[in-house]
Motif scaffolding. Structure first.
Motif, PDB file in Angstrom:
ATOM      1  N   TYR A   1      67.473  41.440  73.969  1.00  0.00           N
ATOM      2  CA  TYR A   1      68.543  40.346  73.606  1.00  0.00           C
ATOM      3  C   TYR A   1      69.786  40.649  74.514  1.00  0.00           C
ATOM      4  N   HIS A   2      69.767  41.948  74.797  1.00  0.00           N
ATOM      5  CA  HIS A   2      71.096  41.992  75.865  1.00  0.00           C
ATOM      6  C   HIS A   2      70.709  42.440  77.422  1.00  0.00           C
ATOM      7  N   LYS A   3      69.627  42.197  77.811  1.00  0.00           N
ATOM      8  CA  LYS A   3      68.974  42.740  79.119  1.00  0.00           C
ATOM      9  C   LYS A   3      69.895  42.561  80.340  1.00  0.00           C
ATOM     10  N   HIS A   4      70.160  43.604  80.795  1.00  0.00           N
ATOM     11  CA  HIS A   4      71.025  43.751  81.941  1.00  0.00           C
ATOM     12  C   HIS A   4      70.369  43.736  83.368  1.00  0.00           C
ATOM     13  N   GLU A   5      70.800  42.992  84.417  1.00  0.00           N
ATOM     14  CA  GLU A   5      70.094  42.984  85.544  1.00  0.00           C
ATOM     15  C   GLU A   5      70.077  44.533  86.170  1.00  0.00           C
ATOM     16  N   ASN A   6      71.326  45.086  86.047  1.00  0.00           N
ATOM     17  CA  ASN A   6      71.485  46.209  86.971  1.00  0.00           C
ATOM     18  C   ASN A   6      70.901  47.466  86.132  1.00  0.00           C
ATOM     19  N   ILE A   7      70.190  47.368  85.037  1.00  0.00           N
ATOM     20  CA  ILE A   7      69.481  48.496  84.313  1.00  0.00           C
ATOM     21  C   ILE A   7      68.031  48.333  84.539  1.00  0.00           C
ATOM     22  N   ASN A   8      67.633  49.657  84.857  1.00  0.00           N
ATOM     23  CA  ASN A   8      65.947  49.870  85.035  1.00  0.00           C
ATOM     24  C   ASN A   8      65.567  50.069  83.452  1.00  0.00           C
ATOM     25  N   TYR A   9      65.000  49.425  83.076  1.00  0.00           N
ATOM     26  CA  TYR A   9      64.498  49.665  81.470  1.00  0.00           C
ATOM     27  C   TYR A   9      63.290  50.677  81.580  1.00  0.00           C
ATOM     28  N   ASP A  10      62.751  50.735  82.545  1.00  0.00           N
ATOM     29  CA  ASP A  10      61.543  51.818  82.201  1.00  0.00           C
ATOM     30  C   ASP A  10      62.334  52.910  82.469  1.00  0.00           C
ATOM     31  N   VAL A  11      63.318  53.349  83.286  1.00  0.00           N
ATOM     32  CA  VAL A  11      64.004  54.429  83.241  1.00  0.00           C
ATOM     33  C   VAL A  11      64.649  54.796  81.788  1.00  0.00           C
ATOM     34  N   LEU A  12      65.266  53.651  81.232  1.00  0.00           N
ATOM     35  CA  LEU A  12      65.953  53.765  80.156  1.00  0.00           C
ATOM     36  C   LEU A  12      64.905  54.214  78.888  1.00  0.00           C
ATOM     37  N   ILE A  13      63.869  53.637  78.959  1.00  0.00           N
ATOM     38  CA  ILE A  13      62.779  53.981  77.953  1.00  0.00           C
ATOM     39  C   ILE A  13      62.537  55.489  77.940  1.00  0.00           C
ATOM     40  N   ASP A  14      62.156  55.942  79.217  1.00  0.00           N
ATOM     41  CA  ASP A  14      61.997  57.089  79.464  1.00  0.00           C
ATOM     42  C   ASP A  14      63.003  58.251  79.112  1.00  0.00           C
ATOM     43  N   GLU A  15      64.310  58.015  79.380  1.00  0.00           N
ATOM     44  CA  GLU A  15      65.219  58.713  78.913  1.00  0.00           C
ATOM     45  C   GLU A  15      65.578  58.806  77.394  1.00  0.00           C
ATOM     46  N   THR A  16      64.949  57.637  76.668  1.00  0.00           N
ATOM     47  CA  THR A  16      65.207  57.418  75.320  1.00  0.00           C
ATOM     48  C   THR A  16      64.138  58.343  74.713  1.00  0.00           C
ATOM     49  N   VAL A  17      62.951  58.433  75.261  1.00  0.00           N
ATOM     50  CA  VAL A  17      61.769  59.353  74.851  1.00  0.00           C
ATOM     51  C   VAL A  17      62.289  60.640  75.124  1.00  0.00           C
ATOM     52  N   LYS A  18      62.778  60.959  76.336  1.00  0.00           N
ATOM     53  CA  LYS A  18      63.081  62.610  76.356  1.00  0.00           C
ATOM     54  C   LYS A  18      64.440  63.031  75.433  1.00  0.00           C
ATOM     55  N   LEU A  19      65.403  61.956  75.155  1.00  0.00           N
ATOM     56  CA  LEU A  19      66.197  62.349  74.040  1.00  0.00           C
ATOM     57  C   LEU A  19      65.689  62.647  72.618  1.00  0.00           C
ATOM     58  N   ILE A  20      64.718  61.671  72.138  1.00  0.00           N
ATOM     59  CA  ILE A  20      63.971  61.903  70.823  1.00  0.00           C
ATOM     60  C   ILE A  20      63.316  63.287  70.916  1.00  0.00           C
ATOM     61  N   ILE A  21      62.586  63.664  72.023  1.00  0.00           N
ATOM     62  CA  ILE A  21      61.841  64.889  71.960  1.00  0.00           C
ATOM     63  C   ILE A  21      62.752  65.994  71.577  1.00  0.00           C
ATOM     64  N   ASP A  22      64.137  65.905  72.570  1.00  0.00           N
ATOM     65  CA  ASP A  22      65.140  66.969  72.355  1.00  0.00           C
ATOM     66  C   ASP A  22      65.561  67.089  71.151  1.00  0.00           C
ATOM     67  N   ILE A  23      65.766  65.887  70.215  1.00  0.00           N
ATOM     68  CA  ILE A  23      66.264  65.829  69.024  1.00  0.00           C
ATOM     69  C   ILE A  23      65.501  66.661  67.975  1.00  0.00           C
ATOM     70  N   LEU A  24      64.018  66.564  68.162  1.00  0.00           N
ATOM     71  CA  LEU A  24      62.915  67.301  67.457  1.00  0.00           C
ATOM     72  C   LEU A  24      62.512  68.449  67.883  1.00  0.00           C
ATOM     73  N   LYS A  25      62.990  68.830  68.991  1.00  0.00           N
ATOM     74  CA  LYS A  25      62.560  69.983  69.624  1.00  0.00           C
ATOM     75  C   LYS A  25      62.694  71.194  68.673  1.00  0.00           C
ATOM     76  N   GLU A  26      63.855  71.469  68.097  1.00  0.00           N
ATOM     77  CA  GLU A  26      63.873  72.703  67.044  1.00  0.00           C
ATOM     78  C   GLU A  26      63.081  72.723  65.905  1.00  0.00           C
ATOM     79  N   ASN A  27      62.542  71.242  65.576  1.00  0.00           N
ATOM     80  CA  ASN A  27      61.682  71.428  64.357  1.00  0.00           C
ATOM     81  C   ASN A  27      60.428  71.628  64.687  1.00  0.00           C
TER      82      ASN A  27
END
Length: 208
Positions: free
Chosen positions: A176-202
């Protein structure tokens, strides 16, 4: 719509007819907008008389609420069914990215419906309550799946709730709010890394 007395169908054919009205009426409302559809429109779209509509429903809101209860999961909460998947530290990255990509795809396919549901959740407390309940149910479901796969319970419910909202926000941004100056492949990969880091302790607690 006329606020008349309604009845609950008993016969199999009548139950099927009511369910079809819910499914088709909900689809019409989501596609055209709640305030742009009347019970007459729903009756015409469903191929039934307005009298049939009034037999089963008080008004179009009644149809919409029933549709939210029955059909909103795949629109608002399109996470993968993970019950039969083995989740480990070695495949969690692939699984999370798959969930995100399929969630974005589902949001794209149901864009109009998603927008209408979000709009109505701001205007109708019952819709908001249904979504809140479904989000809690999803959180509990994903917590159980992770625990079944050996993830420790350390703040797991809160972490899963955060993850669900991260994925939801990413989908909303991408669709809904796609920005032309954002690489969404990178954004997805960074979100994946963040989620993995959140669950790392578990998963590390159990040497996963």
């Amino acid at each position: 719509c006329f606020m008349g007395k309604v009845r609950e169908p008993i016969k199999k054919n009548s139950i099927a007819k009511k369910n079809k009205i819910i499914a088709d009426g909900f689809k019409l409302i989501c596609n055209k907008g709640y305030h742009n559809v009347s019970c007459v429109d729903i009756a015409k779209y469903c191929g039934v008389s307005t009298g049939i509509i009034y037999q089963y429903f008080k008004d179009k809101r009644d149809i919409f609420i029933e549709g939210v209860k029955l059909h909103s999961d795949k629109i608002m909460f399109p996470l993968l069914n993970l019950e039969n998947k083995k989740i480990t530290k070695d495949n969690i990255k692939i699984i999370i990215k798959d969930i995100i990509l399929k969630s974005i795809k589902q949001n794209t396919m149901t864009k109009n419906a998603h927008q209408e549901l979000m709009s109505m959740s701001c205007l109708d407390n019952e819709v908001l309550k249904i979504f809140s309940t479904k989000e809690s149910e999803m959180t509990e479901k994903l917590v159980d799946i992770l625990k079944h796969n050996g993830f420790s319970e350390i703040k797991l419910k809160e972490k899963v709730h955060l993850i669900i909202n991260l994925i939801d926000d990413l989908c909303y941004e991408a669709v809904y709010h796609k920005h032309e100056n954002i690489n969404y492949d990178v954004l997805i990969d960074e979100t994946v890394k963040l989620i993995i880091d959140i669950l790392k302790e578990n998963y590390e607690k159990n040497n996963r």
